[in-house]
Scaffold this motif. Sequence first.
Motif, PDB file in Angstrom:
ATOM      1  N   ASP A 241       0.800  -1.225   0.000  1.00  0.00           N
ATOM      2  CA  ASP A 241       0.000   0.000   0.000  1.00  0.00           C
ATOM      3  C   ASP A 241       0.832   1.273   0.000  1.00  0.00           C
ATOM      4  N   PHE A 242       2.069   1.204   0.497  1.00  0.00           N
ATOM      5  CA  PHE A 242       2.838   2.428   0.706  1.00  0.00           C
ATOM      6  C   PHE A 242       4.163   2.401  -0.060  1.00  0.00           C
ATOM      7  N   GLU A 243       4.734   3.573  -0.208  1.00  0.00           N
ATOM      8  CA  GLU A 243       5.976   3.723  -0.958  1.00  0.00           C
ATOM      9  C   GLU A 243       7.136   2.932  -0.349  1.00  0.00           C
ATOM     10  N   GLN A 244       8.018   2.475  -1.240  1.00  0.00           N
ATOM     11  CA  GLN A 244       9.293   1.888  -0.841  1.00  0.00           C
ATOM     12  C   GLN A 244      10.396   2.880  -1.234  1.00  0.00           C
ATOM     13  N   TYR A 245      11.492   2.856  -0.463  1.00  0.00           N
ATOM     14  CA  TYR A 245      12.624   3.741  -0.725  1.00  0.00           C
ATOM     15  C   TYR A 245      13.839   2.849  -0.948  1.00  0.00           C
ATOM     16  N   LEU A 246      14.426   2.924  -2.128  1.00  0.00           N
ATOM     17  CA  LEU A 246      15.299   1.885  -2.649  1.00  0.00           C
ATOM     18  C   LEU A 246      16.783   2.218  -2.483  1.00  0.00           C
ATOM     19  N   CYS A 247      17.567   1.167  -2.196  1.00  0.00           N
ATOM     20  CA  CYS A 247      19.018   1.308  -2.164  1.00  0.00           C
ATOM     21  C   CYS A 247      19.542   1.372  -3.600  1.00  0.00           C
ATOM     22  N   PRO A 248      20.785   1.825  -3.808  1.00  0.00           N
ATOM     23  CA  PRO A 248      21.290   2.001  -5.175  1.00  0.00           C
ATOM     24  C   PRO A 248      21.249   0.734  -6.016  1.00  0.00           C
ATOM     25  N   GLN A 249      21.507  -0.441  -5.409  1.00  0.00           N
ATOM     26  CA  GLN A 249      21.489  -1.682  -6.185  1.00  0.00           C
ATOM     27  C   GLN A 249      20.089  -1.978  -6.714  1.00  0.00           C
ATOM     28  N   GLN A 250      19.063  -1.709  -5.906  1.00  0.00           N
ATOM     29  CA  GLN A 250      17.697  -1.918  -6.376  1.00  0.00           C
ATOM     30  C   GLN A 250      17.370  -0.971  -7.527  1.00  0.00           C
ATOM     31  N   VAL A 251      17.844   0.256  -7.410  1.00  0.00           N
ATOM     32  CA  VAL A 251      17.609   1.227  -8.483  1.00  0.00           C
ATOM     33  C   VAL A 251      18.282   0.765  -9.769  1.00  0.00           C
ATOM     34  N   ASP A 252      19.511   0.260  -9.633  1.00  0.00           N
ATOM     35  CA  ASP A 252      20.242  -0.203 -10.819  1.00  0.00           C
ATOM     36  C   ASP A 252      19.530  -1.376 -11.489  1.00  0.00           C
ATOM     37  N   LEU A 253      18.975  -2.278 -10.676  1.00  0.00           N
ATOM     38  CA  LEU A 253      18.270  -3.435 -11.241  1.00  0.00           C
ATOM     39  C   LEU A 253      16.980  -3.016 -11.937  1.00  0.00           C
ATOM     40  N   GLY A 254      16.341  -1.975 -11.411  1.00  0.00           N
ATOM     41  CA  GLY A 254      15.145  -1.436 -12.054  1.00  0.00           C
ATOM     42  C   GLY A 254      13.924  -2.319 -11.987  1.00  0.00           C
ATOM     43  N   ASP A 255      13.918  -3.308 -11.053  1.00  0.00           N
ATOM     44  CA  ASP A 255      12.782  -4.228 -11.010  1.00  0.00           C
ATOM     45  C   ASP A 255      11.915  -4.042  -9.773  1.00  0.00           C
ATOM     46  N   ALA A 256      12.107  -2.931  -9.051  1.00  0.00           N
ATOM     47  CA  ALA A 256      11.300  -2.677  -7.859  1.00  0.00           C
ATOM     48  C   ALA A 256      10.748  -1.260  -7.923  1.00  0.00           C
ATOM     49  N   PRO A 257       9.436  -1.090  -7.721  1.00  0.00           N
ATOM     50  CA  PRO A 257       8.877   0.263  -7.705  1.00  0.00           C
ATOM     51  C   PRO A 257       9.271   0.986  -6.426  1.00  0.00           C
ATOM     52  N   GLY A 258       9.536   2.247  -6.533  1.00  0.00           N
ATOM     53  CA  GLY A 258       9.891   3.019  -5.351  1.00  0.00           C
ATOM     54  C   GLY A 258      10.710   4.230  -5.721  1.00  0.00           C
TER      55      GLY A 258
END
Length: 486
Positions: free
Chosen positions: A91-108
Motif C-alpha cells: 500500500d505504501f511507498e518503498q525507498y530503494l538502495c542504489p542496487q535496487q535502483v540499478d536493477l530497475g525491477d522494484a517500484p519506489g
Amino acid sequence: MSDASAPASPFGNVSPFRDTHRSRRRAPRTDVVTFEVRVTLADTMPPVSRTLAVASDLYLDELHDIIQTAFGWNDSHLHGFSSDPHYYGTDFEQYLCPQQVDLGDAPGIPEEQVRLDELLRKPTDTLTYCYDFGDNWLHTITLNQITDRTPHDHRAICLDGARPAPAEDSGGPHGYEMLAAANDPEHPTHTAARNHIAELYGPETNPADWAPIPLDIDAVNHNLTTFGTGPTTRTGEPSTPIPAPLRPLLAAAPHPLRRSLQRMINAANLTDPITPDLADATEFAKPYVRLLDRIGDGVKLTAAGYLPPAVVHEIFTDFGFDKSWIGKGNREDHTPQVADLRQSLTRLGLLRKHTGKLLPTKLATTTHHNPILLWHHISQRFPAIAGPPPRTDRSFEHEALALLMLAIATNATHPLNTIAPTLTAAGWRIHGDPVTPLTAYALIRPTIDLLIHSGHLIPHTHYDPSPTVSGPPARDFARAVLAATL
C-alpha cells in the motif's frame, strides 16, 4: 497517486520510480531539529534496539549508514526503507538502495532523494528498515521526541542500546536468539542451543564465529561523529576525485567509512588553487635548507655508506635530536632520526648518492634559495617519503600518510587520533591488534618528524605521540600534497 497530487519535495515530481502506492511523505521542515529515534529489531525478545539522536534533515541513505554503524554491521547486503509498518506491504511507498535502483525491477524512490523529516513528523511516527533480504532483519524506526539543535551538535550519536546486535549472516531473528544462547554459558538453553547448531551445521561449527556483536557506545559514537555537524549539503555536484593513495583504502573500507572519507576529501577543497605565502614557505623550508647547507657541494660517506660521525653529530644536535634520544649521536646506524632525515630528502629528490659521496641534486641547487619553488616541489613529491608506490598490494605507510594529510587538511587537531581508528576500520592490524595512535606514530615516524621540523606539527612531549597541527599553513601544505595525487 498522480504526479499532480505528490507531496512537496525539494526534488519535485521527476522520479521515474514513483508509482501508485500511497505516500506518507510531506514537505520537509524549514528548520533543522534533533530527532531522537529508537531503532528496534523485530522478533527479538527482549528487543535488540539502539536509541539515536540524529539531525532531522538526514537523507535515508545517510540513515542507513548510521544504522549500520550503530549495529556494527558492514553493509554487505541489500537494504531498503518503507513507510509501510510491515515493509513488504503493497500500500505504501518503498525507498530503494542504489542496487535496487540499478536493477530497475522494484517500484519506489531512490533513498538518497528522501529526507527523514519528510516521513517522521511527530512523536510515535514510524518508518521501517530492512537489511539483508535473506536473513530479513526488519527494524522499526520510531520518533521518540524532537528537540532543538545547536550548530555544534553532531549529525548522529548513539544515546543508548539494548542487547548485542546480530552478526552478519547469522540466520535471521531465530538464528540470532539461538546463537545468543549458544555463546552465553549463563543462558538457560546454552547447551541445547550448541547441540542444535551442531546438528544443523555439523559438530565442527563454532558458534563463536557468529557471536552477537556487543554494543560499545564509545566506539560507535567515534565512528558516527565522522558524519560531521550542521545541516546536510546536497548540491548535486560530483564528489572531488579521490587521491591515489586513498583509493585502495576506500575500496576496502565499509560503506559508512567510505562516505565519511569522501566527505573529508570534499571538505579539503583539493581542486582549489593553493599558493603559499612567502613567509610561510620560508619558515617551512628552513630544515631542508639547513641540511642542504650542511651537505654543501657533497659529503664523502664512510666505507659502509654512512655519513661520517662528525656530520652525524652536527645534524643530531642542530635538529635537536639530542633532547629526545639517548646516545652520542655520532653514528648514523645508531641514530634513526638522522638516517630517516637523509632518506626522506633522498626520496624527495634533493639528495643523491654518487661515487661514495652524498650530493645535492640539480633540483636542490635550483630550489635551495627559492622557498616558494621548494615548497611546491616538496608538496608534489611528499608521498615519496613513504617509499615507491605499491603496484598492486596496499601499503600501510602510503595510506597512513595520505590519511594524515587528509586529517591535517580538514583541521583535525590531533591527526593521529583520527587516522588510527580509520586505519583499523579499513582492515589494518599491527601484529593482529587494532591500530593505535602510538603504533601509527611508530610506523610513520619519519613523516611525523619531517612535519615537526618544518613547523606543521607541534610535539607535546617526548612521551606523547599525538602532535597537534600548527595552523593554516599546515592545512595548505597538506591540501597541496593530496592535490598532487589526484
